[in-house]
Design an enzyme around this catalytic site. Structure first.
Site, PDB file in Angstrom:
ATOM      1  N   SER A   4      41.170  37.129  40.724  1.00 30.92           N
ATOM      2  CA  SER A   4      42.135  38.133  41.170  1.00 30.92           C
ATOM      3  C   SER A   4      43.103  37.488  42.153  1.00 30.92           C
ATOM      4  O   SER A   4      43.675  36.448  41.851  1.00 30.92           O
ATOM      5  CB  SER A   4      41.407  39.332  41.773  1.00 30.92           C
ATOM      6  OG  SER A   4      42.307  40.390  42.023  1.00 30.92           O
ATOM      7  N   ASP A  58      51.180  39.690  41.208  1.00 30.52           N
ATOM      8  CA  ASP A  58      50.022  39.021  41.790  1.00 30.52           C
ATOM      9  C   ASP A  58      49.357  38.182  40.695  1.00 30.52           C
ATOM     10  O   ASP A  58      49.783  38.202  39.540  1.00 30.52           O
ATOM     11  CB  ASP A  58      49.070  40.058  42.393  1.00 30.52           C
ATOM     12  CG  ASP A  58      48.367  40.904  41.342  1.00 30.52           C
ATOM     13  OD1 ASP A  58      48.920  41.059  40.233  1.00 30.52           O
ATOM     14  OD2 ASP A  58      47.259  41.401  41.617  1.00 30.52           O
ATOM     15  N   ASP A  88      48.691  42.597  37.630  1.00 29.29           N
ATOM     16  CA  ASP A  88      48.504  44.048  37.558  1.00 29.29           C
ATOM     17  C   ASP A  88      49.173  44.765  38.730  1.00 29.29           C
ATOM     18  O   ASP A  88      49.197  45.989  38.775  1.00 29.29           O
ATOM     19  CB  ASP A  88      47.022  44.431  37.452  1.00 29.29           C
ATOM     20  CG  ASP A  88      46.163  43.891  38.583  1.00 29.29           C
ATOM     21  OD1 ASP A  88      46.736  43.430  39.593  1.00 29.29           O
ATOM     22  OD2 ASP A  88      44.926  43.926  38.456  1.00 29.29           O
TER      23      ASP A  88
END
Length: 360
Positions: free
Chosen positions: A6, A150, A154
């Site tokens: 992430s 990012d 998302d």
């Protein structure tokens, strides 16, 4: 299963688990997975019985074509504008996918940090203090606006033609403004997202609902209310006509359609929305203090206001709001506020902290 870190550095790669609909699994399903992983009640496959896998190199093409085929994406209107866009993809896969989409939409793309190395050139949280390079480049290039994603692509943040932040909260607001203008329905965000989305929905005689924080909670409420649009105030767009997941690519296509049809600059578009400012504070408590009791007392203290206990305690005042959420790991209450000026948002946060201290 998605392998990703992430917005964390690459050494933190981990697993994101999806259900058979391609949506994040719920907390309940997650608990089942963990229980299975910790149990001994299963057999490993023998080496000769291992399953099969296949690789695909056309996934981006398929995804982008599905976006271009959406009735609410006006490809020709966007192409006619010949937008010039600067993209900061923080050296993620967004550096591959977003330019592919922009090319199909007839945009000129100026790439910044678009090599998908996984080595972030700056903090990947798309906040103003991390985005000085793209803000300068938008002005230098005379671009129509800038796009920031990012590492998971998302979250979508925008920079106006003056090199100023559009505001992460306002990505969803702008997209909802466009969709609700043309489609009947409701909008959904989480309790910590800007009130501006509610205001825009009301302007279009549409409904607005707020869920607990977390994408899976937003999606659950969107399905329950059959929402036209939803998402999170951190720039996460969820457009159910495509799929129930945050998706910067569809966000870009819908925003570009809105911008093309409004025939305004990005700064002019932003000026047309209600101006709100957010504050984020926290209060650290000693371990022996029961945080749930404090939140319950705060609920009673403000019982004459509009109060929600769906996720912590959110108090809606006439001109501002405060949302109190406890940490799952520490004796901390996180305090989110929003008001019509930064000073007012910060003042409200300090006032709530003082009130909590008076109850201890």
């Amino acid at each position: 299963i998605i392998l990703t870190a992430s917005h964390n550095p690459k050494q933190w790669n981990a697993l994101k688990l999806l259900n058979d609909k391609g949506e994040f699994i719920s907390g309940e399903n997650g608990a089942e997975v963990l229980a299975l992983a910790e149990s001994e009640d299963f057999n490993y496959a023998e080496v000769d019985d291992l399953g099969k896998y296949e690789t695909r190199d056309d996934a981006f093409d398929i995804h982008i074509q599905q976006i271009l085929d959406l009735p609410m994406v006006d490809v020709e209107a966007i192409k006619a504008k010949k937008f010039k866009v600067v993209l900061d993809a923080v050296n993620s896969t967004g550096g591959i996918a977003i330019p592919m989409l922009l090319d199909k939409l007839g945009c000129e793309t100026v790439k910044l940090y678009c090599e998908p190395t996984g080595r972030f050139p700056h903090n990947p949280e798309p906040l103003k203090e991390h985005l000085g390079d793209i803000c300068e480049l938008v002005k230098k290039e005379g671009a129509d606006f800038g796009i920031v994603v990012d590492p998971d692509v998302d979250r979508l943040a925008l920079i106006d033609e003056k090199g100023e932040m559009f505001g992460e909260e306002y990505t969803l607001v702008a997209v909802a403004d466009y969709l609700l203008k043309h489609k009947n329905g409701v909008a959904v965000s989480n309790l910590s997202s800007s009130r501006a989305l509610r205001d825009v929905a009301r302007d279009h005689n549409s409904g607005y609902f707020a869920s607990a924080v977390g994408e899976v909670n937003v999606v659950t409420l969107m399905k329950e209310k059959n929402a036209v649009i939803g998402g999170e105030g951190n720039g996460g767009i969820i457009y159910p006509d495509l799929h129930y997941g945050r998706d910067s690519l569809v966000g870009v296509a819908l925003f570009l359609t809105h911008l093309a049809k409004e025939n305004k600059t990005v700064s002019e578009l932003r000026a047309g929305y209600p101006a709100y400012f957010m504050g984020k504070k926290k209060i650290e408590l000693t371990p022996e203090i029961n945080v749930d009791d404090i939140l319950s007392q705060m609920e009673k203290e403000y019982q004459n206001e509009e109060v929600s206990t769906v996720d912590g305690v959110k108090i809606d005042f006439e001109n501002n709001w405060v949302h109190l959420r406890k940490s799952n790991t520490e004796p901390i209450i996180r305090i989110y506020t929003e008001a019509k000026s930064q000073e007012e948002a910060d003042r409200l946060g300090d006032e709530i902290i003082a009130k909590i201290r008076s109850l201890i």
